[in-house]
Design a protein around this motif. Structure first.
Motif, mmCIF file in Angstrom:
data_model
loop_
_atom_site.group_PDB
_atom_site.id
_atom_site.type_symbol
_atom_site.label_atom_id
_atom_site.label_comp_id
_atom_site.label_asym_id
_atom_site.label_seq_id
_atom_site.Cartn_x
_atom_site.Cartn_y
_atom_site.Cartn_z
ATOM 1 N N SER A 3 0.830 -1.209 0.000
ATOM 2 C CA SER A 3 0.000 0.000 0.000
ATOM 3 C C SER A 3 0.865 1.259 0.000
ATOM 4 C CB SER A 3 -1.013 -0.002 1.142
ATOM 5 O OG SER A 3 -0.450 -0.484 2.314
ATOM 6 N N ARG A 84 -15.351 -3.257 3.100
ATOM 7 C CA ARG A 84 -14.732 -2.067 2.514
ATOM 8 C C ARG A 84 -14.740 -0.808 3.370
ATOM 9 N NH1 ARG A 84 -20.081 -2.114 0.671
ATOM 10 N NH2 ARG A 84 -20.993 -0.052 0.292
ATOM 11 N N HIS A 86 -13.912 1.585 6.749
ATOM 12 C CA HIS A 86 -13.149 1.884 7.963
ATOM 13 C C HIS A 86 -13.715 3.154 8.582
ATOM 14 C CE1 HIS A 86 -10.107 -0.906 6.592
ATOM 15 N NE2 HIS A 86 -9.938 -0.224 5.480
ATOM 16 N N PHE A 89 -9.443 6.068 7.166
ATOM 17 C CA PHE A 89 -8.821 5.546 5.946
ATOM 18 C C PHE A 89 -8.077 6.670 5.249
ATOM 19 C CE2 PHE A 89 -11.711 7.312 2.688
ATOM 20 C CZ PHE A 89 -12.780 7.689 3.474
ATOM 21 N N GLU A 240 -6.903 1.810 0.903
ATOM 22 C CA GLU A 240 -7.057 0.425 1.362
ATOM 23 C C GLU A 240 -7.838 -0.394 0.335
ATOM 24 O OE1 GLU A 240 -7.918 3.150 2.908
ATOM 25 O OE2 GLU A 240 -6.627 3.329 4.669
ATOM 26 N N ARG A 241 -8.796 0.239 -0.349
ATOM 27 C CA ARG A 241 -9.595 -0.502 -1.341
ATOM 28 C C ARG A 241 -8.786 -0.828 -2.590
ATOM 29 N NH1 ARG A 241 -15.759 1.968 -1.263
ATOM 30 N NH2 ARG A 241 -15.910 2.129 1.016
ATOM 31 N N SER A 243 -5.624 -1.062 -2.647
ATOM 32 C CA SER A 243 -4.591 -2.012 -2.208
ATOM 33 C C SER A 243 -5.151 -3.434 -2.216
ATOM 34 C CB SER A 243 -4.087 -1.664 -0.805
ATOM 35 O OG SER A 243 -3.506 -0.392 -0.803
ATOM 36 N N ALA A 244 -6.392 -3.582 -1.749
ATOM 37 C CA ALA A 244 -7.008 -4.915 -1.744
ATOM 38 C C ALA A 244 -7.060 -5.460 -3.172
ATOM 39 C CB ALA A 244 -8.409 -4.851 -1.133
ATOM 40 N N ASN A 252 -10.630 -5.118 2.708
ATOM 41 C CA ASN A 252 -9.627 -4.130 3.101
ATOM 42 C C ASN A 252 -8.754 -4.628 4.249
ATOM 43 O OD1 ASN A 252 -10.912 -2.463 1.330
ATOM 44 N ND2 ASN A 252 -11.197 -0.790 2.779
ATOM 45 N N TYR A 253 -9.332 -5.481 5.101
ATOM 46 C CA TYR A 253 -8.598 -5.917 6.281
ATOM 47 C C TYR A 253 -7.595 -7.020 5.954
ATOM 48 C CZ TYR A 253 -11.867 -3.004 8.775
ATOM 49 O OH TYR A 253 -12.587 -1.918 9.204
ATOM 50 N N ASP A 284 -9.324 -1.456 13.224
ATOM 51 C CA ASP A 284 -9.810 -0.210 12.618
ATOM 52 C C ASP A 284 -9.797 0.917 13.640
ATOM 53 O OD1 ASP A 284 -11.606 1.308 10.493
ATOM 54 O OD2 ASP A 284 -12.475 1.633 12.486
#
Ligand code: ATP
Ligand code: MG
Ligand code: MG
Ligand code: MG
Length: 474
Positions: A3, A84, A86, A89, A240-241, A243-244, A252-253, A284
């Motif tokens: 990320s 998706r 948080h 973020f 984060e999205r 990156s997923a 996302n996690y 989170d």
């Protein structure tokens, strides 16, 4: 792709397109009485859109810290339930202040996502929504970029519409706004969920990754839509999205950034790192709570501080659910600083303060948490029907410090609801008692006022005062 590398690639891409790389602004909006917390990259540029501030550039790009836990964009209740959302973020964004408009904005986004030199995503996995009547954007996508019509969806402003989707973006009830176009990624048929604008859209199969807003209006307090001095662009993509997507994971996690954090949560609580949603909630919440404190918010009984307190208490409750027997939440700060301290030096600079404030909050709440939960269990055992009465919710709030959304969170896990209206009635009676004894009532879930708040300039710095009045509803 990590990320941190995606963040860098994004900023460099837009720098190569003439954008100035700006740093993220504070989570506490500067001089903006209409905003609870910074909720989008455009916040710090609001006056540039309105034509009230001129900078020596007309294009900018940022990775902005955002918190959505109150106000118009409130995702607190989504955390732990969707793949998706948080509370905290990072929003990657590019901005044009009266410079380029729809055509460049769309082409830039597409190039970054699909070019092999950048994200290189397969185009057949991408779906695009446009504002229902925006033929101009529709034509750019279909004729110029070449997105097939069966990957295009028109969506309106959701007034009276049966689905949640909305392609008219607004920062809050007032301020810059305009029609938007959104890019979705298809995570595959094995995941439940339908295309935006369909009854199944709430699922997490098609995940919105990027929102490109064509800023054209300023909505005033009386609802008037004034045209902006010049059409502008504001975009936001969740780091984060994307990156997923780039790491080939669905949630996302599951991305790199959360791996050590989730492990740290399991270690601190003393449970297995087994994907339990409560682990995600805590991972989170340590981010939002730490970043909020680093930016000067202090747990309290009103305004921003109360929102922070609610998030901390929600984290404590989820730790308790996982079997935590002692204090654990403040122990996560060092893992977070390891993970994000390079990108955000304020985490290390304020580390001691963050640990101290979190620990003291945890201590306070730990004293009543178990007792309150026991009371709730008893009340639930006697409960007839599916609704927890307002006076029970109020008793938990008043005596044990359970914010209503914490009780609602517990209720939801058991397929119950809380009687919000009944809670309000009990609250109002409390306010009345407080007024008649001329002390201050604690006004929850109504308009929360942040008045004459101290402007934060760092825990070591000098503090000035300003007047901030934030009005929000949960
Ligand atoms: P969603 O419909 O999924 O709730 P949104 O439409 O509310 O997202 P925007 O206001 O358009 O989101 O924000 C721009 C981008 O920021 C989104 O496209 C998404 O990538 C990211 N984003 C928004 N909310 C969150 C959140 N709570 N957690 C992580 N990323 C988010
Ligand atoms: Mg949302
Ligand atoms: Mg959306
Ligand atoms: Mg959106």
């Amino acid at each position: 792709m990590k990320s941190a590398d995606i963040r860098q690639a994004f900023l460099k891409f837009f720098e190569s397109k003439g954008h100035k790389i700006e740093t993220s602004s504070s989570l506490v909006p500067a001089d903006d009485p209409t905003l609870l917390f910074t909720n989008a990259g455009m916040n710090q540029f609001k006056d540039c859109f309105l034509g009230m501030e001129k900078r020596d550039y007309t294009r900018a790009t940022t990775s902005q810290k955002c918190v959505r836990a109150g106000g118009k964009h409130n995702d607190l209740e989504n955390v732990g339930y969707t793949a998706r959302h948080h509370t905290f973020f990072e929003m990657l964004g590019n901005f044009s202040f009266g410079d380029y408009f729809k055509q460049d904005a769309i082409n830039f986004a597409w190039e970054f996502l699909t070019s092999k030199a950048y994200m290189g995503l397969p185009t057949e996995k991408l779906y695009v929504t446009v504002y229902a009547s925006d033929d101009e954007a529709y034509d750019i996508w279909t004729k110029e970029v070449g997105v097939p019509e069966d990957h295009m969806i028109r969506i309106g402003d959701n007034k009276g519409a049966p689905y949640a989707s909305d392609n008219f973006w607004a920062m809050g009830d007032t301020g810059p706004c305009g029609p938007c176009t959104e890019i979705f990624y298809d995570h595959g048929p094995e995941i439940e969920g339908g295309l935006p604008g369909t009854p199944e859209e709430d699922g997490d199969r098609y995940i919105e990754i990027w929102n490109v807003v064509f800023m054209q209006f300023n909505r005033t307090a009386d609802g008037e839509m004034q045209p902006l001095p010049a059409p502008s662009v504001d975009t936001g993509m969740g780091l984060e999205r994307i990156s997923a997507v780039m790491q080939g994971v669905h949630g996302n996690y599951d991305i790199d950034l959360f791996q050590n954090l989730l492990k740290a949560v399991a270690d601190a609580v003393g449970c297995a790192n087994d994907g339990n949603p409560s682990l995600k909630v805590i991972a989170d919440h340590i981010r939002s709570c730490s970043f909020l404190i680093a930016d000067g918010v202090i747990p309290s009984n009103e305004g921003r501080g109360y929102v922070l307190r609610r998030i901390i208490r929600r984290a404590c409750r989820h730790g308790n659910k996982l079997g935590a027997t002692g204090l654990f939440f403040h122990q996560l700060v060092s893992a977070l600083a390891d993970e994000m301290g390079d990108a955000f030096p304020e985490l290390r600079a304020q580390q001691e303060t963050i640990v101290r404030l979190l620990k003291s909050e945890e201590e306070q709440f730990a004293k009543t948490l178990e007792q309150g939960l026991k009371i709730l269990e008893q009340d639930l055992a006697d409960l007839e029907g599916k609704v927890i009465p307002g006076d029970v919710v109020f008793k938990l709030y008043d005596t044990y410090g359970f914010p209503m959304d914490l009780t609602a969170d517990i209720a939801r896990e058991r397929d119950l609801e809380v009687d919000e209206a009944g809670f309000e009635v009990a609250m109002e009676a409390q306010r009345e008692r407080a007024r008649s004894s001329s002390s201050f009532g604690l006004d929850y879930n109504a308009l929360i006022k942040v008045d004459s708040e101290t402007v934060f300039t760092g825990y070591d710095g000098t503090e000035g005062t300003g007047s901030v009045v934030a009005l929000f509803r949960d």
